[in-house]
Each structure stands twice: as C-alpha cells, then as structure tokens.
Design a protein around this motif. Structure first.
Motif, PDB file in Angstrom:
ATOM      1  N   ASN A  27      42.306  38.006  48.898  1.00  0.00           N
ATOM      2  CA  ASN A  27      41.327  38.865  49.582  1.00  0.00           C
ATOM      3  C   ASN A  27      41.682  39.031  51.055  1.00  0.00           C
ATOM      4  OD1 ASN A  27      39.203  40.561  49.181  1.00  0.00           O
ATOM      5  ND2 ASN A  27      37.614  39.010  49.360  1.00  0.00           N
ATOM      6  N   GLY A  28      42.168  40.183  51.392  1.00  0.00           N
ATOM      7  CA  GLY A  28      42.596  40.474  52.754  1.00  0.00           C
ATOM      8  C   GLY A  28      43.005  41.917  52.838  1.00  0.00           C
ATOM      9  N   CYS A  29      43.866  42.218  53.799  1.00  0.00           N
ATOM     10  CA  CYS A  29      44.186  43.625  54.073  1.00  0.00           C
ATOM     11  C   CYS A  29      45.586  43.992  53.609  1.00  0.00           C
ATOM     12  CB  CYS A  29      44.055  43.892  55.562  1.00  0.00           C
ATOM     13  SG  CYS A  29      45.332  43.074  56.546  1.00  0.00           S
ATOM     14  N   PHE A  95      34.979  37.475  40.868  1.00  0.00           N
ATOM     15  CA  PHE A  95      34.788  38.904  40.587  1.00  0.00           C
ATOM     16  C   PHE A  95      35.145  39.813  41.756  1.00  0.00           C
ATOM     17  CE2 PHE A  95      32.334  42.795  39.887  1.00  0.00           C
ATOM     18  CZ  PHE A  95      32.578  43.031  38.546  1.00  0.00           C
ATOM     19  N   TYR A  96      35.070  39.281  42.993  1.00  0.00           N
ATOM     20  CA  TYR A  96      35.309  40.135  44.164  1.00  0.00           C
ATOM     21  C   TYR A  96      36.790  40.395  44.425  1.00  0.00           C
ATOM     22  CZ  TYR A  96      30.362  39.639  45.284  1.00  0.00           C
ATOM     23  OH  TYR A  96      28.998  39.675  45.241  1.00  0.00           O
ATOM     24  N   ASP A  97      37.663  39.821  43.648  1.00  0.00           N
ATOM     25  CA  ASP A  97      39.088  40.065  43.871  1.00  0.00           C
ATOM     26  C   ASP A  97      39.854  39.814  42.571  1.00  0.00           C
ATOM     27  OD1 ASP A  97      41.298  40.759  45.331  1.00  0.00           O
ATOM     28  OD2 ASP A  97      41.590  38.770  46.202  1.00  0.00           O
ATOM     29  N   ILE A  98      40.228  40.915  41.908  1.00  0.00           N
ATOM     30  CA  ILE A  98      40.832  40.824  40.576  1.00  0.00           C
ATOM     31  C   ILE A  98      42.349  40.954  40.660  1.00  0.00           C
ATOM     32  CG2 ILE A  98      40.929  41.900  38.279  1.00  0.00           C
ATOM     33  CD1 ILE A  98      38.314  40.356  38.972  1.00  0.00           C
ATOM     34  N   PRO A 142      30.556  37.554  53.333  1.00  0.00           N
ATOM     35  CA  PRO A 142      29.906  38.202  52.173  1.00  0.00           C
ATOM     36  C   PRO A 142      30.479  37.797  50.819  1.00  0.00           C
ATOM     37  CG  PRO A 142      30.437  39.822  53.870  1.00  0.00           C
ATOM     38  CD  PRO A 142      31.105  38.549  54.281  1.00  0.00           C
ATOM     39  N   THR A 143      31.733  37.386  50.758  1.00  0.00           N
ATOM     40  CA  THR A 143      32.300  37.055  49.449  1.00  0.00           C
ATOM     41  C   THR A 143      32.660  35.574  49.333  1.00  0.00           C
ATOM     42  OG1 THR A 143      34.483  37.757  50.239  1.00  0.00           O
ATOM     43  CG2 THR A 143      33.209  39.382  49.030  1.00  0.00           C
TER      44      THR A 143
ATOM     45  N   GLY B  15      46.501  47.110  48.172  1.00  0.00           N
ATOM     46  CA  GLY B  15      45.287  46.506  47.638  1.00  0.00           C
ATOM     47  C   GLY B  15      45.149  46.651  46.138  1.00  0.00           C
ATOM     48  N   VAL B  36      38.887  46.869  42.663  1.00  0.00           N
ATOM     49  CA  VAL B  36      38.498  45.530  42.208  1.00  0.00           C
ATOM     50  C   VAL B  36      38.643  44.489  43.315  1.00  0.00           C
ATOM     51  CG1 VAL B  36      38.748  45.866  39.737  1.00  0.00           C
ATOM     52  CG2 VAL B  36      40.772  45.347  41.087  1.00  0.00           C
ATOM     53  N   GLN B  37      38.299  44.907  44.523  1.00  0.00           N
ATOM     54  CA  GLN B  37      38.248  43.977  45.635  1.00  0.00           C
ATOM     55  C   GLN B  37      37.061  44.367  46.494  1.00  0.00           C
ATOM     56  OE1 GLN B  37      40.987  44.577  48.917  1.00  0.00           O
ATOM     57  NE2 GLN B  37      41.354  42.381  49.098  1.00  0.00           N
ATOM     58  N   TYR B  38      36.392  43.371  47.045  1.00  0.00           N
ATOM     59  CA  TYR B  38      35.268  43.647  47.924  1.00  0.00           C
ATOM     60  C   TYR B  38      35.331  42.672  49.092  1.00  0.00           C
ATOM     61  CZ  TYR B  38      30.538  43.551  49.744  1.00  0.00           C
ATOM     62  OH  TYR B  38      29.456  43.565  50.585  1.00  0.00           O
ATOM     63  N   ARG B  39      35.129  43.217  50.316  1.00  0.00           N
ATOM     64  CA  ARG B  39      35.180  42.338  51.476  1.00  0.00           C
ATOM     65  C   ARG B  39      33.912  42.392  52.317  1.00  0.00           C
ATOM     66  NH1 ARG B  39      40.449  43.284  54.707  1.00  0.00           N
ATOM     67  NH2 ARG B  39      40.238  41.127  55.358  1.00  0.00           N
ATOM     68  N   GLY B  40      33.265  43.550  52.403  1.00  0.00           N
ATOM     69  CA  GLY B  40      31.985  43.615  53.120  1.00  0.00           C
ATOM     70  C   GLY B  40      32.095  43.683  54.629  1.00  0.00           C
ATOM     71  N   PHE B  41      33.030  44.471  55.136  1.00  0.00           N
ATOM     72  CA  PHE B  41      33.244  44.543  56.584  1.00  0.00           C
ATOM     73  C   PHE B  41      32.026  45.042  57.357  1.00  0.00           C
ATOM     74  CE2 PHE B  41      37.244  43.751  58.805  1.00  0.00           C
ATOM     75  CZ  PHE B  41      37.959  43.170  57.783  1.00  0.00           C
ATOM     76  N   LYS B  43      28.980  44.698  56.760  1.00  0.00           N
ATOM     77  CA  LYS B  43      28.011  43.614  56.882  1.00  0.00           C
ATOM     78  C   LYS B  43      28.424  42.637  57.989  1.00  0.00           C
ATOM     79  CE  LYS B  43      25.367  41.633  53.130  1.00  0.00           C
ATOM     80  NZ  LYS B  43      25.472  41.258  51.716  1.00  0.00           N
ATOM     81  N   ILE B  60      40.681  45.792  58.542  1.00  0.00           N
ATOM     82  CA  ILE B  60      40.357  46.293  57.207  1.00  0.00           C
ATOM     83  C   ILE B  60      41.648  46.573  56.450  1.00  0.00           C
ATOM     84  CG2 ILE B  60      39.471  48.321  55.970  1.00  0.00           C
ATOM     85  CD1 ILE B  60      37.281  48.476  58.155  1.00  0.00           C
ATOM     86  N   TRP B 270      29.242  49.014  42.053  1.00  0.00           N
ATOM     87  CA  TRP B 270      28.589  47.707  42.005  1.00  0.00           C
ATOM     88  C   TRP B 270      27.756  47.439  43.263  1.00  0.00           C
ATOM     89  CZ3 TRP B 270      34.006  46.350  40.199  1.00  0.00           C
ATOM     90  CH2 TRP B 270      34.073  46.254  38.801  1.00  0.00           C
ATOM     91  N   THR B 287      25.449  43.950  47.163  1.00  0.00           N
ATOM     92  CA  THR B 287      26.214  44.250  45.964  1.00  0.00           C
ATOM     93  C   THR B 287      25.383  43.884  44.733  1.00  0.00           C
ATOM     94  OG1 THR B 287      27.179  42.044  46.035  1.00  0.00           O
ATOM     95  CG2 THR B 287      28.471  43.821  47.015  1.00  0.00           C
ATOM     96  N   ILE B 289      26.770  43.169  41.021  1.00  0.00           N
ATOM     97  CA  ILE B 289      27.913  43.213  40.113  1.00  0.00           C
ATOM     98  C   ILE B 289      27.510  43.191  38.643  1.00  0.00           C
ATOM     99  CG2 ILE B 289      29.447  42.178  41.821  1.00  0.00           C
ATOM    100  CD1 ILE B 289      29.222  39.547  40.271  1.00  0.00           C
ATOM    101  N   PHE B 297      33.986  48.931  43.151  1.00  0.00           N
ATOM    102  CA  PHE B 297      33.392  48.655  44.457  1.00  0.00           C
ATOM    103  C   PHE B 297      33.502  49.865  45.386  1.00  0.00           C
ATOM    104  CE2 PHE B 297      34.030  44.072  43.377  1.00  0.00           C
ATOM    105  CZ  PHE B 297      32.714  43.681  43.530  1.00  0.00           C
ATOM    106  N   SER B 448      42.527  48.302  50.176  1.00  0.00           N
ATOM    107  CA  SER B 448      42.102  47.426  51.271  1.00  0.00           C
ATOM    108  C   SER B 448      40.974  48.089  52.042  1.00  0.00           C
ATOM    109  CB  SER B 448      43.265  47.152  52.212  1.00  0.00           C
ATOM    110  OG  SER B 448      44.364  46.678  51.483  1.00  0.00           O
TER     111      SER B 448
END
Lengths: 274, 466
Positions: A27-29, A95-98, A142-143, B15, B36-41, B43, B60, B270, B287, B289, B297, B448
């Motif tokens: 999980n990153g950029c 679930f937040y990173d597949i 958040p994750t 990503g 299939v990735q979530y980060r929530g920037f 927020k 980001i 989601w 979110t 899910i 997402f 991403s």
C-alpha cells in the motif's frame, strides 16, 4: 550428476551467479520503483543484467494475471531477495490492497508478503512506508497500515526515504549480493547511508553556525527556522543527493521535511512554517 | 455459454487493478474495472496545515507526483489569493511538462512495448502474439533499453527545478523555489534536446511499426467519444506555446469546461451510500466494503451526467492536433505524438524563462477560504479542491484522471470509459485474452491515484472556469 546438470542448466539460463529478486508493491504510491528506475552508475539496467534476476515486479514484468502470480509462486522455491515497498494493511483480511486473483481466490498483498517473507533469504523494506508505515499510515491511518517489520514481527533491512533514493537501494542490494550482509543500525537502516543526519553534512551549515536564517522558501540561507528537519533526519541526501546526484531539497531552497524518519509525516508537520 | 475471466494483477501500470470480463461467443459482453487499493488521502488531509498539501498530495502518486504538486499549488493560490510570479509559472509548467515526458517514455516503452514485442530484458511472457520481424523486434528492444536512460533524464530536468523527484519540493505556491542561472538553463536545454531527439526519432518510428503490424487495434477499444480536459499550457498566451484550453467534447460539439458540471457517484463503489455528489463535496464519510453490488474503490466521475474520456488522446483531439478517432492504437499514437509536441514546446518555453532567483513570499493562511486547482496531468484531468477553516484544511477533494477513465457503472447504468472500451471486443483465444491487457494499458491506468473517500453533498460552492 544431478547437481552438475542443474549447474549447466543455470548457466544456460544465464542465471549462474545471480540471486532472484521479488519486488512487491504494497500500500503506497509505487514511487519507490519509479525512483529506482532513476538509478545511475550503476543504473537499473545494470541491476537487471548483472546483479539480480528480477522475477517479479508488477510495474515491469511482462506476464499479467494468473501467469504473473505463478511466476511469483515459482520464485518462492528458489534463493531470492524480497523487496517490499508500501506499507502493509491487514485489516478486513487485507481487503484494502489486493495482490492477485488466482484459481477463484483473492490473495491480499499482506498474504503474499507473509508467504514470501517465510522463504526469502533477505528482506528489504524499500521506502518510508515499508520501513516505518510512512504516509500510508498518516493520521487517522484509514487502512490500519503498519511497517513491514511490524507486520511480520521480525527484523528486516529498512531503507527509508519518500521515495527511497535509488542509490541507497542499489547500495543495500549490492552489499547483500557481494558480501551476503549489510551493516545496519538499531532501526535496521544500512549504516553506509544512515550514519549521520543531513544537518551534519549540509552545505548550508555555515549559515546555521552563524545564525543566518532564510526568511522564506527560495532563499539561500539556513532553512532551520522554516522547519528544516535536517538536524533530526539521518540520511545521505547532502552527500549522495538525488536524481543522478544533481540536487536535493535544500539545494532547491526548501527545507528537508524528514521524509526518511520513523515519524514521517505526522511528526514532521508543518513541513513549512514562517 | 458465458465465460468469466478475472485478470489480477494487471501488470505494467501504476498500482493494483483487477479486471473482470464476461465473454460470450468470443465477445466481451460485460466488464468491471476494479480498483483494489484504498489509502484515504482526503481523510488524512483534514486538520493539516494548508501549505503542506503540496508535498503531502504529491505522495498519492509515484509516477505523476509533480501533477499533484501543480494542482495543489493552484488550489492554494486560489484559496490564499496569491498571484504567482510570471517567471515562476513558466518554470513550474516546464517541470510539469518534463514529468509528462518521463511518464510518456516509461508508459510507452516500459509498459506498452512488452504487450506487442518480446522484450528480452524482462522475465516471463504473455503468450505468442508477437508479430514483428526480427529487425524491428531488435530495434524496439534497443529502444526499451534507451528508454530507461531517457526517462531518467526527464526526471533529472524535474530534479534540477524541484530538488528531487518523485515527490519534488520546488513546485510550490507562487510558482517555484528554484533560483535559475545560465548554467542550469543550458543544462536543461541539453537534456531536453536529447529527449526530444529520442521521442521524435525513435519512439515515433517504434509506435508506427507497432501500429503497422497490429492494425486491428485501430478498431478495438474505442469507448465513449465524449472527451474532457482541464487544459495544459493554456495560460501561456495564444502563441506557439499554447496547447489546449479547458474544454469538453460532447456528441460532436466542443464546449468550454464548466467545473460545476462535475459529479461523483458511488452506486457501485465500496463507499457508504449511493448519492451523486457535486464536486467538491464537503464532508468525508466512510468506506463500506460489504456494500451490495459494489466492486471498486474508484468512484464514478461524470460531466453533466455523462461518461468522459481523458488523457493524451482527448487533449490532442480537443486542441485540433489529432484526427477525431478513438481506439486502443490511437490512444498510444496520441501519447507519443503529444510527447513530441510537448518537448518542442518546452524548447521554446526555455527561451523565455529568465535565469533569475526564485520569487517567493511568506504566505499568510486565511482563517477560512476555499480554492480550486484544475490542470491536466499526463493521464488526464486532475482536480484538487480544498476548504480552509480555522487556518487548517477542513476538507480536501481530489478527482484524478483514473476516476474518469477507470470508473465503474454509475447509478444510470452507464459503464465507465475503459469498461465501455472493453465491451464488444472480440477475444481471439479465450485462454490467452491478450486484447484485454492491451486495451487497458492504452488508458495508462494509475490506481495509486484512486484514493478517495466519499463526501456528502452539503452546500457545494460553484466556480465557473471559463
């Protein structure tokens, strides 16, 4: 006889002396792999040709879908170095990173990383997110992101930086490939790059010593009063610099924001203050 | 009989993306694009110092960080009522375009070439549909190797201005922080000339070779003909530096962009609820899910309720630089030709950039304000909207190009642009559905950037961008 045949096969494949490498983007950029492609002397091509066999990299590999995942699985049965960029999220079963979808089953990045870490010869956290959870875990997280070592519950080699400077990653892998080890400090960071703070080697140190301060970004004096984190940030920026060693944030008249620190970004804020 | 195929990971993009298609009689009849990735920037940004948004939002995206720095700087200049320095704008635009070149070289050579040509420097294979004769395969393999060098050089230009990249420092409110001198100018020029040569002489030929051997891709993967751009080099006057104005193309007619016509929906995403929110919306929620029917997402960005396509092809058509034809191969062709066009404009821009010290101020943060920063990134329209209250960020809303191109089905049942481009495609060999990856990569997806939290619609403010 079998061993001899294996050796011949390996030489045929051109893989004789090189260890395999798996580069996972958690999980990153995905900026650490981009930063790594900016490497020079040696460059990314030398890394691919002479240093390792890059077997898995979502950004670069030819295969996709199930075949890509199979290449990942096949590499797990070999000698390999595991590099992970991005932080680990394992809430809601990851679930937040597949990572992949394989034979009807969804595999999270967390699951793939755990599986690879069991078998890896060396594990490198590439960038601040993997090393210390980083901006992916910024308040309110958040994750539920954690660092790689926190997720695995074991020590790994940490090469922080947002992104990790390609020079630091290259040097760390070089040490593993050439000497099978790398000397690290108490936070797992290679000592060759994380021995001193940026402040120690800063080109504007004489301004600091003489208390001559910049008033705003764009000025040529010491940035300490504008929030520079150089004095508390161990890294190699003033010496190795960035992007083929041509510049760094202080050289660009802006403060170091401590992006290689354990507490980045929440502990670095505000990045700029007047 | 319907066959369902899920492709995950889609490699050689930025990503994690998962694609599910349903195939009947070798034709795609349904497609789901799933971020299939979530980060929530957004927020995370709440409560932070407004000026920090520039360096924060750059993180980001690892491949287009400069674009977020530009949009954040524009939004802050709007909110802080800062008039950026004229030379600073030129320098910032130069860095922005330099990052375009980095993106275009890496995307075409490192991400797309392996779709059509066996690249020997890479492990693995996607199957046997490689049609080029050996001499062209060799040439493109050589250019793949050269692309590693030239994309690095493009980032050197950004770093000369921005200190480092990814995640630069020198693109900032007011323009830039770099103090230029004649040596830096000639250094930028020498790098740029070599990149310009590589794009004009090597990449243009490469993409034409590929187009010649894969002609059917001019007929595959079109999708909606509605196009949108927030503009690029549009503040550089009407002369040869000008590129494309903020504009849209809907059902055969071009219009000026109206920023208040942008909405985001979450019917199949989601996130809790399934409201249509005007952008910007003002309060983050959560979110969800477990939501019934949701599969991504990514939210569904729409313009006047319509699906829009964004990116190099949209800009090239809207600026009158490319014929109005939309397909997989046209997207690739337009991306390369845009790289050539931009590098030529940058050479001219460099002639009018002055080698002077940075113009910066000590910026004062207002007690409360709002700001909007809209500018095209390489992948298309990138918008940042922020609201400041009590001197800190109250709300931050980001709509990225991938939210336009990769969006899911909306509440009206309209598929997103990439889904639509996939539907109807003939798959020659269902066990090796190579067409899917080729269509997807022509959109240059960036997951991403798909980092949203839904926000409820409450007292939206409207700004006309004319």
């Amino acid at each position: 006889m079998k061993i001899a045949q294996e050796a011949v096969d390996r030489i045929k494949e051109g893989n004789g002396n090189k260890i395999n490498f798996i580069w996972i983007e958690a999980n990153g950029c995905a900026g650490d792999i981009i930063s790594f492609l900016n490497a020079d002397e040696p460059d990314a091509l030398y890394f691919l040709k002479e240093m390792v066999n890059l077997k898995y990299s979502p950004s670069l590999m030819q295969a996709e879908g199930e075949r890509a995942y199979e290449e990942f699985l096949e590499t797990l049965n070999t000698d390999f170095i595991l590099g992970v960029e991005g932080s680990l999220t394992n809430v809601e079963n990851g679930f937040y990173d597949i990572f992949a979808y394989y034979k009807g089953k969804t595999i999270s990045v967390a699951e793939a990383v755990a599986k690879a870490a069991e078998k890896a010869k060396h594990i490198i956290a590439i960038g601040t997110c993997a090393s210390f959870a980083g901006i992916s875990a910024a308040r309110p997280n958040p994750t539920g992101c954690t660092s790689l070592s926190g997720f695995l519950g074991r020590e790994v080699i940490n090469v922080p930086g947002c992104p990790a400077n390609p020079l630091w990653v290259m040097g760390t892998v070089a040490s593993l490939v050439l000497y099978n080890k790398v000397e690290v400090d108490d936070k797992g960071r290679p000592l060759m790059f994380f021995k001193d703070t940026n402040h120690v080697n800063c080109e504007r140190r004489s301004y600091f010593d003489n208390k001559i301060n910049a008033q705003k970004l764009g000025d040529k004096e010491c940035m300490f009063k504008l929030g520079c984190r150089g004095p508390v940030t161990k890294a190699y920026c003033p010496i190795g610099r960035w992007n083929s060693r041509i510049n760094w944030p202080v050289g660009d008249n802006t403060p170091c924001i401590g992006c290689a620190n354990e507490y980045f970004p929440d502990g670095s804020e505000p990045f700029v203050r007047y | 009989m319907t066959i369902k195929i899920t492709l995950d990971p889609i490699t050689r993009i930025s990503g994690p993306l998962s694609i599910e298609v349903e195939i009947e009689k070798n034709k795609i009849v349904n497609a789901k694009s799933s971020g299939v990735q979530y980060r929530g920037f957004e927020k995370m940004l709440t409560g932070r110092s407004p000026l920090d948004a520039v360096y924060f939002t750059e993180r980001i995206c690892g491949i287009c960080s400069v674009a977020h720095g530009v949009s954040a700087s524009l939004a802050l200049e709007d909110a802080l009522k800062v008039k950026p320095d004229a030379n600073g704008i030129k320098v910032r635009n130069f860095a922005h375009a330099a990052d375009f070149l980095q993106n275009i070289i890496r995307q075409i050579c490192l991400y797309v070439f392996p779709d059509y040509v066996k690249i020997s420097a890479l492990p693995g294979s996607i199957g046997g549909d490689f049609r080029l004769p050996e001499k062209y395969t060799e040439k493109i393999n050589e250019d793949y190797i050269k692309a590693i060098e030239y994309s690095r050089l493009a980032h050197e230009m950004v770093a000369l201005i921005g200190g480092k990249v990814p995640h630069s420092h020198g693109i900032f409110v007011g323009g830039t922080t770099v103090s230029l001198d004649p040596f830096k100018i000639i250094r930028l020029k020498s790098i740029l000339q070599s990149i310009n040569d590589f794009i004009a002489n090597n990449m243009v030929e490469d993409i034409n070779i590929i187009a010649e051997y894969y002609t059917e891709y001019y007929k595959i993967g079109g999708g909606t003909g509605n196009l949108l751009t927030y503009g690029l080099f549009d503040e550089m006057g009407e002369g040869e530096l000008h590129y494309v104005n903020p504009s849209v193309y809907i059902k055969g007619k071009a219009y000026k962009l109206n920023a208040k016509a942008i909405t985001e929906g979450t019917a199949y995403s989601w996130y809790s609820g399934n409201k249509i929110s005007r952008v910007p919306s003002m309060e983050p929620t959560e979110t969800d899910i477990k939501k019934e029917g949701a599969y991504t997402f990514i939210k569904a960005a729409r313009y006047e309720g319509k699906v829009m396509q964004v990116g190099p092809l949209a800009r090239m058509i809207l600026s009158g630089s490319y014929k109005n034809r939309i397909s997989t191969m046209d997207r690739l062709m337009a991306r390369v030709l845009e790289g050539k066009k931009l590098s030529e404009k940058m050479l001219k821009l460099l002639e009018i950039i002055e080698p002077i010290p940075a113009v910066q101020e000590r910026y004062t943060i207002p007690e409360s304000s709002v700001g909007m920063g809209l500018k095209d990134s390489v992948r298309g329209a990138l918008g940042h909207w922020l609201a400041i209250e009590k001197g800190v960020i109250k709300n931050y809303d980001i709509v990225t190009p991938s939210v336009w191109n990769l969006s899911p089905v909306d509440e009206r049942g309209q598929h997103g642009a990439m889904e639509e481009a996939l539907i109807g495609t003939e798959i020659k060999d269902v066990s090796h559905p190579i067409e899917i990856g080729r269509i997807i990569r022509s959109f240059d997806p960036c997951l991403s950037c798909a980092t949203h939290v839904i926000t409820d619609c409450r007292e939206p403010y409207y700004i006309d961008l004319i």
